[in-house]
Design a protein around this motif. Sequence first.
Motif, mmCIF file in Angstrom:
data_model
loop_
_atom_site.group_PDB
_atom_site.id
_atom_site.type_symbol
_atom_site.label_atom_id
_atom_site.label_comp_id
_atom_site.label_asym_id
_atom_site.label_seq_id
_atom_site.Cartn_x
_atom_site.Cartn_y
_atom_site.Cartn_z
ATOM 1 N N GLU A 6 0.832 -1.206 0.000
ATOM 2 C CA GLU A 6 0.000 0.000 0.000
ATOM 3 C C GLU A 6 0.864 1.252 0.000
ATOM 4 O OE1 GLU A 6 -2.901 0.073 3.158
ATOM 5 O OE2 GLU A 6 -3.554 -1.961 2.719
ATOM 6 N N THR A 7 1.909 1.256 0.801
ATOM 7 C CA THR A 7 2.808 2.409 0.900
ATOM 8 C C THR A 7 3.512 2.661 -0.428
ATOM 9 O OG1 THR A 7 3.145 1.954 3.254
ATOM 10 C CG2 THR A 7 4.775 3.352 2.170
ATOM 11 N N ILE A 8 4.009 1.608 -1.050
ATOM 12 C CA ILE A 8 4.690 1.730 -2.343
ATOM 13 C C ILE A 8 3.711 2.201 -3.411
ATOM 14 C CG2 ILE A 8 5.865 0.457 -4.182
ATOM 15 C CD1 ILE A 8 6.919 -1.430 -1.915
ATOM 16 N N ARG A 9 2.533 1.590 -3.458
ATOM 17 C CA ARG A 9 1.514 1.964 -4.442
ATOM 18 C C ARG A 9 1.154 3.449 -4.308
ATOM 19 N NH1 ARG A 9 -2.203 -0.316 -7.522
ATOM 20 N NH2 ARG A 9 -1.668 -2.394 -6.810
ATOM 21 N N LYS A 10 0.920 3.890 -3.089
ATOM 22 C CA LYS A 10 0.554 5.289 -2.855
ATOM 23 C C LYS A 10 1.638 6.229 -3.384
ATOM 24 C CE LYS A 10 -0.700 8.542 0.744
ATOM 25 N NZ LYS A 10 -0.803 8.810 2.171
ATOM 26 N N ILE A 12 3.892 5.643 -5.772
ATOM 27 C CA ILE A 12 3.929 5.586 -7.235
ATOM 28 C C ILE A 12 2.764 6.368 -7.835
ATOM 29 C CG2 ILE A 12 3.681 4.051 -9.242
ATOM 30 C CD1 ILE A 12 5.230 1.944 -7.545
ATOM 31 N N VAL A 13 1.573 6.167 -7.296
ATOM 32 C CA VAL A 13 0.390 6.860 -7.818
ATOM 33 C C VAL A 13 0.539 8.377 -7.651
ATOM 34 C CG1 VAL A 13 -2.084 7.233 -7.436
ATOM 35 C CG2 VAL A 13 -1.178 4.907 -7.539
ATOM 36 N N GLU A 14 0.988 8.818 -6.493
ATOM 37 C CA GLU A 14 1.096 10.257 -6.240
ATOM 38 C C GLU A 14 2.227 10.916 -7.017
ATOM 39 O OE1 GLU A 14 1.415 10.747 -2.006
ATOM 40 O OE2 GLU A 14 -0.686 10.200 -1.671
ATOM 41 N N ASN A 15 3.339 10.205 -7.203
ATOM 42 C CA ASN A 15 4.521 10.835 -7.781
ATOM 43 C C ASN A 15 4.751 10.564 -9.260
ATOM 44 O OD1 ASN A 15 6.108 12.138 -5.382
ATOM 45 N ND2 ASN A 15 5.260 10.222 -4.646
ATOM 46 N N PHE A 16 4.195 9.484 -9.779
ATOM 47 C CA PHE A 16 4.440 9.142 -11.181
ATOM 48 C C PHE A 16 3.171 9.063 -12.015
ATOM 49 C CE2 PHE A 16 7.959 7.212 -8.748
ATOM 50 C CZ PHE A 16 9.003 7.932 -9.291
ATOM 51 N N LEU A 17 2.035 8.799 -11.379
ATOM 52 C CA LEU A 17 0.777 8.654 -12.115
ATOM 53 C C LEU A 17 -0.194 9.804 -11.855
ATOM 54 C CD1 LEU A 17 0.222 4.814 -11.652
ATOM 55 C CD2 LEU A 17 1.085 6.017 -13.662
ATOM 56 N N GLY A 23 -5.378 0.667 -13.651
ATOM 57 C CA GLY A 23 -4.485 -0.160 -14.441
ATOM 58 C C GLY A 23 -3.196 -0.558 -13.745
ATOM 59 N N LEU A 24 -2.915 0.023 -12.586
ATOM 60 C CA LEU A 24 -1.697 -0.329 -11.855
ATOM 61 C C LEU A 24 -1.973 -1.533 -10.965
ATOM 62 C CD1 LEU A 24 1.243 0.259 -11.093
ATOM 63 C CD2 LEU A 24 0.369 1.754 -9.276
ATOM 64 N N LYS A 25 -1.380 -2.663 -11.347
ATOM 65 C CA LYS A 25 -1.514 -3.887 -10.559
ATOM 66 C C LYS A 25 -0.196 -4.123 -9.837
ATOM 67 C CE LYS A 25 -4.674 -5.882 -13.899
ATOM 68 N NZ LYS A 25 -4.841 -6.891 -14.935
ATOM 69 N N LEU A 44 12.589 6.625 -6.765
ATOM 70 C CA LEU A 44 11.964 5.495 -6.102
ATOM 71 C C LEU A 44 12.909 4.867 -5.073
ATOM 72 C CD1 LEU A 44 9.482 3.632 -5.970
ATOM 73 C CD2 LEU A 44 10.516 2.298 -7.803
ATOM 74 N N VAL A 45 14.174 4.719 -5.434
ATOM 75 C CA VAL A 45 15.168 4.163 -4.512
ATOM 76 C C VAL A 45 15.327 5.065 -3.293
ATOM 77 C CG1 VAL A 45 17.644 3.684 -4.231
ATOM 78 C CG2 VAL A 45 16.405 2.780 -6.208
ATOM 79 N N ALA A 46 15.393 6.370 -3.512
ATOM 80 C CA ALA A 46 15.506 7.312 -2.392
ATOM 81 C C ALA A 46 14.303 7.173 -1.462
ATOM 82 C CB ALA A 46 15.633 8.738 -2.909
ATOM 83 N N PHE A 47 13.116 7.015 -2.037
ATOM 84 C CA PHE A 47 11.909 6.816 -1.238
ATOM 85 C C PHE A 47 11.997 5.525 -0.432
ATOM 86 C CE2 PHE A 47 7.963 4.311 -1.219
ATOM 87 C CZ PHE A 47 7.250 5.030 -0.270
ATOM 88 N N LEU A 48 12.365 4.420 -1.084
ATOM 89 C CA LEU A 48 12.446 3.136 -0.389
ATOM 90 C C LEU A 48 13.458 3.195 0.757
ATOM 91 C CD1 LEU A 48 12.370 0.682 -3.441
ATOM 92 C CD2 LEU A 48 10.511 1.130 -1.817
ATOM 93 N N GLU A 49 14.602 3.810 0.507
ATOM 94 C CA GLU A 49 15.627 3.920 1.552
ATOM 95 C C GLU A 49 15.116 4.729 2.739
ATOM 96 O OE1 GLU A 49 19.831 3.453 -0.824
ATOM 97 O OE2 GLU A 49 19.021 5.480 -0.632
ATOM 98 N N ARG A 50 14.473 5.822 2.440
ATOM 99 C CA ARG A 50 13.955 6.708 3.495
ATOM 100 C C ARG A 50 12.779 6.059 4.235
ATOM 101 N NH1 ARG A 50 12.989 10.435 0.224
ATOM 102 N NH2 ARG A 50 10.775 10.078 -0.074
ATOM 103 N N GLU A 51 11.846 5.523 3.506
ATOM 104 C CA GLU A 51 10.610 5.000 4.094
ATOM 105 C C GLU A 51 10.832 3.713 4.882
ATOM 106 O OE1 GLU A 51 6.580 4.975 5.016
ATOM 107 O OE2 GLU A 51 7.677 6.563 3.971
ATOM 108 N N PHE A 52 11.723 2.855 4.389
ATOM 109 C CA PHE A 52 11.894 1.536 4.991
ATOM 110 C C PHE A 52 13.240 1.354 5.694
ATOM 111 C CE2 PHE A 52 8.756 1.080 1.584
ATOM 112 C CZ PHE A 52 7.702 0.581 2.311
#
Length: 95
Positions: A6-10, A12-17, A23-25, A44-52
């Motif tokens: 859910e966190t990753i999807r949110k 991606i949707v907010e920043n890239f879509l 259509g995003l599965k 995306l990598v910067a987000f993953l590093e920061r968030e997780f």
Amino acid sequence: MHKTKETIRKYIVENFLFGEEEGLKDDTSLLEKKIIDSTGILELVAFLEREFSIRVSDEELVPENLDSIDNMHQYLLTKKMPPVDCSSAGTWIAI
């Protein structure tokens, strides 16, 4: 749905879509569908590093780890698992 997905999807949707999730599965290839490009991967990598609270090494910057929500979820599971210390493991003998 798993909280990590859910966190990753949110993100991606907010920043890239731009808010359009249709259509995003979880197994959608972000590169094939041109949702992100090389600059997007870095964001995306910067987000993953920061968030997780992880570090993504250069060797880990591969589609198998980052090309879909499913791939990122599996990758994060491996990053969160503590390393196994087998140095003190006993020897098993088959009987």
